[in-house]
Write a protein that holds these residues in place. Structure first.
Motif, PDB file in Angstrom:
ATOM      1  N   LEU A 314      50.487  47.034  42.645  1.00  0.00           N
ATOM      2  CA  LEU A 314      51.796  46.428  42.879  1.00  0.00           C
ATOM      3  C   LEU A 314      51.802  45.656  44.195  1.00  0.00           C
ATOM      4  O   LEU A 314      52.407  44.586  44.301  1.00  0.00           O
ATOM      5  CB  LEU A 314      52.876  47.514  42.899  1.00  0.00           C
ATOM      6  N   ALA A 315      51.085  46.181  45.177  1.00  0.00           N
ATOM      7  CA  ALA A 315      51.060  45.538  46.493  1.00  0.00           C
ATOM      8  C   ALA A 315      50.401  44.164  46.444  1.00  0.00           C
ATOM      9  O   ALA A 315      50.754  43.268  47.215  1.00  0.00           O
ATOM     10  CB  ALA A 315      50.327  46.434  47.495  1.00  0.00           C
ATOM     11  N   VAL A 316      49.458  43.962  45.541  1.00  0.00           N
ATOM     12  CA  VAL A 316      48.741  42.685  45.479  1.00  0.00           C
ATOM     13  C   VAL A 316      49.473  41.641  44.646  1.00  0.00           C
ATOM     14  O   VAL A 316      49.173  40.457  44.716  1.00  0.00           O
ATOM     15  CB  VAL A 316      47.320  42.900  44.905  1.00  0.00           C
ATOM     16  N   THR A 317      50.480  42.056  43.874  1.00  0.00           N
ATOM     17  CA  THR A 317      51.110  41.183  42.883  1.00  0.00           C
ATOM     18  C   THR A 317      51.789  39.934  43.439  1.00  0.00           C
ATOM     19  O   THR A 317      51.662  38.857  42.851  1.00  0.00           O
ATOM     20  CB  THR A 317      52.124  41.996  42.042  1.00  0.00           C
ATOM     21  N   PRO A 318      52.548  39.990  44.553  1.00  0.00           N
ATOM     22  CA  PRO A 318      53.270  38.778  44.992  1.00  0.00           C
ATOM     23  C   PRO A 318      52.383  37.572  45.226  1.00  0.00           C
ATOM     24  O   PRO A 318      52.781  36.446  44.917  1.00  0.00           O
ATOM     25  CB  PRO A 318      53.950  39.235  46.296  1.00  0.00           C
ATOM     26  N   GLY A 319      51.196  37.769  45.757  1.00  0.00           N
ATOM     27  CA  GLY A 319      50.300  36.641  45.996  1.00  0.00           C
ATOM     28  C   GLY A 319      49.918  35.906  44.727  1.00  0.00           C
ATOM     29  O   GLY A 319      50.098  34.678  44.624  1.00  0.00           O
ATOM     30  N   PRO A 320      49.401  36.608  43.714  1.00  0.00           N
ATOM     31  CA  PRO A 320      49.043  35.941  42.462  1.00  0.00           C
ATOM     32  C   PRO A 320      50.195  35.229  41.773  1.00  0.00           C
ATOM     33  O   PRO A 320      49.981  34.230  41.079  1.00  0.00           O
ATOM     34  CB  PRO A 320      48.515  37.099  41.600  1.00  0.00           C
ATOM     35  N   THR A 363      46.904  51.113  60.871  1.00  0.00           N
ATOM     36  CA  THR A 363      46.665  52.296  60.040  1.00  0.00           C
ATOM     37  C   THR A 363      47.940  52.825  59.387  1.00  0.00           C
ATOM     38  O   THR A 363      47.861  53.569  58.415  1.00  0.00           O
ATOM     39  CB  THR A 363      46.036  53.411  60.880  1.00  0.00           C
ATOM     40  N   GLU A 364      49.108  52.461  59.920  1.00  0.00           N
ATOM     41  CA  GLU A 364      50.375  52.891  59.335  1.00  0.00           C
ATOM     42  C   GLU A 364      50.874  51.853  58.342  1.00  0.00           C
ATOM     43  O   GLU A 364      50.936  50.662  58.661  1.00  0.00           O
ATOM     44  CB  GLU A 364      51.419  53.104  60.431  1.00  0.00           C
ATOM     45  N   PRO A 365      51.237  52.276  57.125  1.00  0.00           N
ATOM     46  CA  PRO A 365      51.698  51.316  56.114  1.00  0.00           C
ATOM     47  C   PRO A 365      52.999  50.623  56.513  1.00  0.00           C
ATOM     48  O   PRO A 365      54.030  51.271  56.681  1.00  0.00           O
ATOM     49  CB  PRO A 365      51.912  52.190  54.866  1.00  0.00           C
ATOM     50  N   GLN A 366      52.941  49.341  56.712  1.00  0.00           N
ATOM     51  CA  GLN A 366      54.121  48.505  56.948  1.00  0.00           C
ATOM     52  C   GLN A 366      53.933  47.242  56.111  1.00  0.00           C
ATOM     53  O   GLN A 366      53.617  46.179  56.632  1.00  0.00           O
ATOM     54  CB  GLN A 366      54.278  48.184  58.433  1.00  0.00           C
ATOM     55  N   TYR A 367      54.132  47.425  54.822  1.00  0.00           N
ATOM     56  CA  TYR A 367      53.744  46.399  53.869  1.00  0.00           C
ATOM     57  C   TYR A 367      54.525  45.100  54.057  1.00  0.00           C
ATOM     58  O   TYR A 367      53.939  44.022  54.123  1.00  0.00           O
ATOM     59  CB  TYR A 367      53.938  46.923  52.446  1.00  0.00           C
ATOM     60  N   LEU A 368      55.843  45.148  54.144  1.00  0.00           N
ATOM     61  CA  LEU A 368      56.664  43.939  54.147  1.00  0.00           C
ATOM     62  C   LEU A 368      56.400  43.071  55.359  1.00  0.00           C
ATOM     63  O   LEU A 368      56.392  41.832  55.250  1.00  0.00           O
ATOM     64  CB  LEU A 368      58.147  44.308  54.089  1.00  0.00           C
ATOM     65  N   THR A 369      56.171  43.669  56.502  1.00  0.00           N
ATOM     66  CA  THR A 369      55.995  42.881  57.712  1.00  0.00           C
ATOM     67  C   THR A 369      54.530  42.679  58.097  1.00  0.00           C
ATOM     68  O   THR A 369      54.190  41.691  58.744  1.00  0.00           O
ATOM     69  CB  THR A 369      56.724  43.545  58.892  1.00  0.00           C
TER      70      THR A 369
END
Length: 470
Positions: A314-320, A363-369
């Motif tokens: 799901l994390a890789v989806t926006p790019g494609p 190392t800490e997940p901060q996906y949106l930023t």
């Protein structure tokens, strides 16, 4: 003035609408590209399914496919031209589907690799035939858009493969990464039988250059194996050096053979075209970076941020999702402006995405930023570069050489993909990973993007006037 080479060869007359033929041909090409990258998401599940296999062994589930696919693509282009594009396309689709089923049923890594080799042969047969079929049903004035859209379909499939694969594999198991090919491939086979017309033969059947194929497989396979096994203690540095040197020597022998053979695997005269020459080297660099990006993303998400497989997908989806619209717009503009502006801008943007993931995520997940901005940049960059490379490669070639010219370009990209997988496995294939382990990967990724940009500077596909399309 329109030449005989510019007239369509698929059937006796131009169909009322070329789009049904386009979609049949593109579905098959979509599956090939999808299958090439979907297994990036299957690496950890395969490691759990076959615990006795080493990481280097599992890399050959990917690289046996890419090496054979790259080598077989080139004679397949000639086979499509001389034996009929519909015939070669249909045989390729059928073999690809049968091998996909065999992959899903494989009970060991050895059998899986063997089935992947057969799958690669089928993929190689259908890919250049697919583009030739598309080119033949479009008038010259619309071919640039058709080629860009065909490339965009493949680029989208390659881009969404990891995210689609992560969902399918998590829900149904790794065999379904192969079974998913069966319904769409069956549709292409069924519709192709009625929609496609056989092309006229374009000369005497070409002999398959077995010596050239063997030398190319040895060159790519030996170099790839040396990279993959570089961190495996069972191989000494001397053995790895000998293996790498063997690959380089085989590459030199391949070029020497192509110069003197009567019907070589690769006609070196193709590279007399300046744009074609530079585009293919750029394709090698970008293909390497492309596979490094996707494999690196899954290693990072699952080992540093400890995402589950579906979360990583799901994390890789926006790019494609940005690839297809970007490629469509690029294809339309390239008809007037040429491909160089998009190749240069896309390569620089790809380098910026590498710099972002090198410097920002921790190392800490901060996906949106911390991750999403870099992913969006890479998605737009892939949409700018990947289909533009495919279209620019054949833009100055005679139509009669489209199939072989496309096959060489696609083979170059697959060789790059094999090298990218090998490099990523060598850098990140050990049991425990830390954030610092990714620095070398992303720095190399950025360097390859910048190299792609430099190589695209001499590319010239800008229309030269009203007579350019004739």
């Amino acid at each position: 003035m329109t030449t005989a080479a510019d007239t369509p060869t698929l059937g006796a007359a131009m169909p009322s609408s070329p789009w049904p033929v386009f979609w049949v041909a593109s579905i098959a090409a979509f599956l090939v590209s999808l299958d090439t990258t979907m297994l990036f998401a299957a690496f950890d599940p395969l490691r759990r399914a076959f615990p006795d296999a080493t990481t280097a062994d599992l890399s050959w589930v990917l690289n046996a496919y890419t090496v054979v696919y790259a080598t077989m693509l080139i004679p397949a282009g000639g086979l499509a031209d001389t034996h009929g594009r519909k015939r070669v396309f249909m045989i390729g689709v059928a073999l690809f589907l049968a091998a996909s089923a065999a992959c899903g049923l494989a009970g060991s890594v050895g059998w899986l690799v063997a089935a992947r080799v057969l799958q690669a042969i089928g993929a190689a047969l259908l890919t250049p035939a697919s583009l030739s079929i598309v080119l033949a049903v479009f008038p010259q004035s619309r071919r640039a858009v058709a080629v860009s859209l065909w490339g965009a379909v493949g680029g989208l499939a390659a881009a969404v493969g990891p995210s689609a694969g992560s969902f399918v594999i998590d829900q149904f198991g790794w065999p379904w990464a192969f079974y998913i090919n069966l319904p769409l491939g069956g549709l292409a086979l069924w519709r192709g039988a009625s929609l496609l017309s056989e092309s006229e033969r374009t000369g005497e059947p070409r002999r398959v250059d077995g010596v050239g194929m063997a030398l190319l497989m040895l060159a790519v396979g030996a170099v790839t194996l040396a990279i993959v096994e570089s961190e495996v203690p069972t191989w000494s540095r001397l053995e790895l050096a000998i293996m790498g040197a063997t690959g380089l020597a085989a590459g030199g022998a391949f070029v020497a053979w192509a110069r003197k053979a009567k019907a070589p695997l690769v006609d070196l005269a193709l590279f007399q075209h300046r744009t074609y020459r530079y585009v293919n080297v750029a394709t090698l660099a970008f293909g390497t970076a492309f596979s490094m990006m996707f494999m690196g993303l899954f290693f990072y998400m699952m080992n540093i941020w400890h995402f589950s497989l579906p979360q990583a997908g799901l994390a890789v989806t926006p790019g494609p999702l940005l690839v297809m619209p970007t490629a469509i717009i690029t294809g339309r503009l390239a008809t007037r402006l040429g491909h160089r502006p998009f190749l240069l801008g896309g390569s620089l943007l790809y380098a910026c995405s590498s710099l972002w993931v090198l410097l920002v995520p921790g190392t800490e997940p901060q996906y949106l930023t911390h991750w999403l901005p870099g992913l969006m940049m890479s998605g737009i960059a892939v949409g700018l570069v990947l289909p533009s490379l495919s279209a620019a490669a054949v833009s100055r070639l005679p139509v009669a050489h489209y199939a072989v010219g496309t096959a060489v370009n696609q083979a170059t990209r697959q060789i790059g993909s094999a090298l990218g997988v090998a490099i990523t496995v060598a850098l990140l294939g050990h049991a425990t990973l830390q954030r610092a382990d990714f620095d070398a990967l992303y720095a190399l990724h950025m360097a390859l993007a910048l190299l792609t940009c430099l190589l695209c500077l001499p590319v010239d596909t800008k229309p030269r006037g009203p007579s350019a399309a004739t």
